[in-house]
Design a protein around this motif. Structure first.
Motif, PDB file in Angstrom:
ATOM      1  N   ILE A   1       0.918  -1.202   0.040  1.00 49.34           N
ATOM      2  CA  ILE A   1      -0.003   0.137   0.064  1.00 49.34           C
ATOM      3  C   ILE A   1       0.915   1.212   0.033  1.00 49.34           C
ATOM      4  CG2 ILE A   1      -1.608   1.435   1.214  1.00 49.34           C
ATOM      5  CD1 ILE A   1      -2.960  -1.539   2.225  1.00 49.34           C
ATOM      6  N   ARG A   2       1.836   1.235   0.684  1.00 50.97           N
ATOM      7  CA  ARG A   2       2.810   2.256   0.876  1.00 50.97           C
ATOM      8  C   ARG A   2       3.339   2.482  -0.701  1.00 50.97           C
ATOM      9  NH1 ARG A   2       5.998   1.358   6.695  1.00 50.97           N
ATOM     10  NH2 ARG A   2       4.240   2.170   7.840  1.00 50.97           N
ATOM     11  N   VAL A   3       3.891   1.743  -1.122  1.00 48.23           N
ATOM     12  CA  VAL A   3       4.461   1.435  -2.460  1.00 48.23           C
ATOM     13  C   VAL A   3       3.503   2.180  -3.430  1.00 48.23           C
ATOM     14  CG1 VAL A   3       5.514   0.059  -4.263  1.00 48.23           C
ATOM     15  CG2 VAL A   3       6.290  -0.264  -2.121  1.00 48.23           C
ATOM     16  N   LEU A   4       2.356   1.716  -3.296  1.00 51.08           N
ATOM     17  CA  LEU A   4       1.198   2.177  -4.344  1.00 51.08           C
ATOM     18  C   LEU A   4       1.073   3.787  -4.212  1.00 51.08           C
ATOM     19  CD1 LEU A   4      -0.788   1.483  -6.516  1.00 51.08           C
ATOM     20  CD2 LEU A   4      -2.559   0.909  -4.385  1.00 51.08           C
ATOM     21  N   VAL A   5       0.772   4.120  -2.804  1.00 49.61           N
ATOM     22  CA  VAL A   5       0.548   5.381  -2.531  1.00 49.61           C
ATOM     23  C   VAL A   5       1.701   6.443  -2.980  1.00 49.61           C
ATOM     24  CG1 VAL A   5       0.411   7.267  -0.681  1.00 49.61           C
ATOM     25  CG2 VAL A   5      -0.888   4.941  -0.544  1.00 49.61           C
ATOM     26  N   VAL A   6       3.085   5.867  -2.732  1.00 50.64           N
ATOM     27  CA  VAL A   6       4.361   6.490  -3.076  1.00 50.64           C
ATOM     28  C   VAL A   6       4.362   6.746  -4.660  1.00 50.64           C
ATOM     29  CG1 VAL A   6       6.618   6.380  -3.469  1.00 50.64           C
ATOM     30  CG2 VAL A   6       5.413   6.274  -1.291  1.00 50.64           C
ATOM     31  N   SER A   7       3.870   5.750  -5.358  1.00 48.01           N
ATOM     32  CA  SER A   7       3.980   5.571  -6.880  1.00 48.01           C
ATOM     33  C   SER A   7       2.740   6.730  -7.507  1.00 48.01           C
ATOM     34  CB  SER A   7       3.689   4.193  -7.176  1.00 48.01           C
ATOM     35  OG  SER A   7       4.704   3.399  -6.861  1.00 48.01           O
ATOM     36  N   ILE A   8       1.734   6.567  -6.889  1.00 44.12           N
ATOM     37  CA  ILE A   8       0.611   7.682  -7.272  1.00 44.12           C
ATOM     38  C   ILE A   8       1.068   9.104  -7.156  1.00 44.12           C
ATOM     39  CG2 ILE A   8      -1.776   8.141  -6.686  1.00 44.12           C
ATOM     40  CD1 ILE A   8      -2.313   5.404  -6.094  1.00 44.12           C
ATOM     41  N   PHE A   9       1.577   9.360  -5.803  1.00 43.06           N
ATOM     42  CA  PHE A   9       2.048  10.821  -5.603  1.00 43.06           C
ATOM     43  C   PHE A   9       3.232  11.215  -6.457  1.00 43.06           C
ATOM     44  CE2 PHE A   9       5.088  13.469  -3.678  1.00 43.06           C
ATOM     45  CZ  PHE A   9       4.145  14.718  -3.279  1.00 43.06           C
ATOM     46  N   LEU A  10       4.201  10.170  -6.925  1.00 46.75           N
ATOM     47  CA  LEU A  10       5.032  10.717  -8.077  1.00 46.75           C
ATOM     48  C   LEU A  10       4.777  10.640  -9.372  1.00 46.75           C
ATOM     49  CD1 LEU A  10       8.142   8.370  -6.737  1.00 46.75           C
ATOM     50  CD2 LEU A  10       7.820  10.856  -6.425  1.00 46.75           C
ATOM     51  N   SER A  11       3.714   9.865  -9.599  1.00 48.69           N
ATOM     52  CA  SER A  11       3.165   9.960 -10.986  1.00 48.69           C
ATOM     53  C   SER A  11       2.287  11.394 -11.124  1.00 48.69           C
ATOM     54  CB  SER A  11       2.023   8.827 -11.251  1.00 48.69           C
ATOM     55  OG  SER A  11       2.833   7.689 -11.029  1.00 48.69           O
ATOM     56  N   LEU A  12       1.531  11.719 -10.001  1.00 48.66           N
ATOM     57  CA  LEU A  12       0.763  13.069 -10.213  1.00 48.66           C
ATOM     58  C   LEU A  12       1.689  14.218 -10.186  1.00 48.66           C
ATOM     59  CD1 LEU A  12      -2.092  12.195  -7.669  1.00 48.66           C
ATOM     60  CD2 LEU A  12      -2.224  12.610 -10.135  1.00 48.66           C
ATOM     61  N   LEU A  13       2.788  14.151  -9.572  1.00 45.07           N
ATOM     62  CA  LEU A  13       4.044  15.291  -9.261  1.00 45.07           C
ATOM     63  C   LEU A  13       4.507  15.159 -10.753  1.00 45.07           C
ATOM     64  CD1 LEU A  13       5.520  17.243  -7.428  1.00 45.07           C
ATOM     65  CD2 LEU A  13       7.159  15.346  -7.196  1.00 45.07           C
ATOM     66  N   VAL A  14       5.083  14.329 -11.076  1.00 41.37           N
ATOM     67  CA  VAL A  14       5.808  14.281 -12.645  1.00 41.37           C
ATOM     68  C   VAL A  14       4.687  14.579 -13.634  1.00 41.37           C
ATOM     69  CG1 VAL A  14       6.831  12.822 -14.486  1.00 41.37           C
ATOM     70  CG2 VAL A  14       7.532  12.790 -12.146  1.00 41.37           C
ATOM     71  N   GLY A  15       3.516  14.029 -13.544  1.00 40.15           N
ATOM     72  CA  GLY A  15       2.319  14.316 -14.582  1.00 40.15           C
ATOM     73  C   GLY A  15       1.866  15.550 -14.566  1.00 40.15           C
ATOM     74  N   GLY A  16       2.024  16.477 -13.639  1.00 32.60           N
ATOM     75  CA  GLY A  16       1.518  17.600 -13.356  1.00 32.60           C
ATOM     76  C   GLY A  16       2.362  18.688 -14.219  1.00 32.60           C
ATOM     77  N   CYS A  17       3.523  18.301 -14.631  1.00 33.67           N
ATOM     78  CA  CYS A  17       4.388  19.401 -15.642  1.00 33.67           C
ATOM     79  C   CYS A  17       4.712  18.903 -17.075  1.00 33.67           C
ATOM     80  CB  CYS A  17       5.610  19.402 -14.728  1.00 33.67           C
ATOM     81  SG  CYS A  17       5.402  20.083 -13.150  1.00 33.67           S
ATOM     82  N   ALA A  18       4.734  19.769 -18.134  1.00 34.21           N
ATOM     83  CA  ALA A  18       5.038  19.412 -19.381  1.00 34.21           C
ATOM     84  C   ALA A  18       5.862  20.473 -20.004  1.00 34.21           C
ATOM     85  CB  ALA A  18       3.559  19.333 -20.094  1.00 34.21           C
ATOM     86  N   THR A  19       6.903  20.268 -20.665  1.00 36.88           N
ATOM     87  CA  THR A  19       7.660  21.073 -21.428  1.00 36.88           C
ATOM     88  C   THR A  19       7.480  20.735 -22.917  1.00 36.88           C
ATOM     89  OG1 THR A  19       8.950  21.606 -19.808  1.00 36.88           O
ATOM     90  CG2 THR A  19       9.833  22.226 -21.908  1.00 36.88           C
ATOM     91  N   VAL A  20       7.096  21.833 -23.914  1.00 35.42           N
ATOM     92  CA  VAL A  20       7.093  21.819 -25.174  1.00 35.42           C
ATOM     93  C   VAL A  20       8.040  22.621 -25.835  1.00 35.42           C
ATOM     94  CG1 VAL A  20       5.494  21.566 -27.130  1.00 35.42           C
ATOM     95  CG2 VAL A  20       4.896  20.895 -24.832  1.00 35.42           C
ATOM     96  N   GLY A  21       8.684  22.387 -26.937  1.00 37.34           N
ATOM     97  CA  GLY A  21       9.311  23.140 -27.827  1.00 37.34           C
ATOM     98  C   GLY A  21      10.822  23.060 -27.309  1.00 37.34           C
ATOM     99  N   LYS A  22      11.572  24.258 -27.609  1.00 44.53           N
ATOM    100  CA  LYS A  22      13.203  24.084 -27.478  1.00 44.53           C
ATOM    101  C   LYS A  22      13.416  25.438 -27.123  1.00 44.53           C
ATOM    102  CE  LYS A  22      16.640  23.921 -31.079  1.00 44.53           C
ATOM    103  NZ  LYS A  22      16.939  23.679 -32.323  1.00 44.53           N
ATOM    104  N   ASP A  23      14.445  25.616 -26.240  1.00 41.65           N
ATOM    105  CA  ASP A  23      14.606  26.880 -25.502  1.00 41.65           C
ATOM    106  C   ASP A  23      15.457  27.778 -26.637  1.00 41.65           C
ATOM    107  OD1 ASP A  23      14.856  28.951 -23.861  1.00 41.65           O
ATOM    108  OD2 ASP A  23      16.105  28.048 -22.238  1.00 41.65           O
TER     109      ASP A  23
END
Length: 107
Positions: free
Chosen positions: A7-29
């Motif tokens: 359950i802990r691994v699942l909760v941490v996995s979900i949290f990390l997925s939300l954290l990473v999934g909440g950001c997106a970068t498109v294009g080239k600087d």
């Protein structure tokens, strides 16, 4: 005990997925400080490429070749940051016009 660990691994996995999934970068600087080097009617496509590198997107607008350089950073947790420059070229390859936009305010 094993069930609690899963359950802990699942909760941490979900949290990390939300954290990473909440950001997106498109294009080239690109260096926005170099935009001022563009001179309408004088700067060539090759000079633009030397300044900014290869364009992120290439297209056509009213018969003119257009190059776009852009960086778009989207985040669930902070303000969206964007900047782009769209450069339109004359038939002879010189810059006809350009538009630079950014959400980053400098004071």
């Amino acid at each position: 005990m094993l069930k609690v660990r899963k359950i802990r691994v699942l909760v941490v996995s979900i949290f990390l997925s939300l954290l990473v999934g909440g950001c997106a970068t498109v294009g080239k600087d690109f260096s926005e400080d170099r935009v001022s080097q563009i001179e309408i009617g004088k700067t060539s496509q090759q000079e633009v490429k030397n300044i900014f590198g290869s364009p992120w997107r290439v297209g056509s607008e009213s018969g003119q070749t257009t190059w776009t350089y852009g960086l778009y950073e989207y985040s669930v947790f902070s303000a969206t940051q964007t900047k782009d420059i769209v450069i339109r070229f004359n038939k002879d390859g010189s810059v006809a016009s350009y538009t630079f936009n950014t959400t980053q305010h400098k004071e």
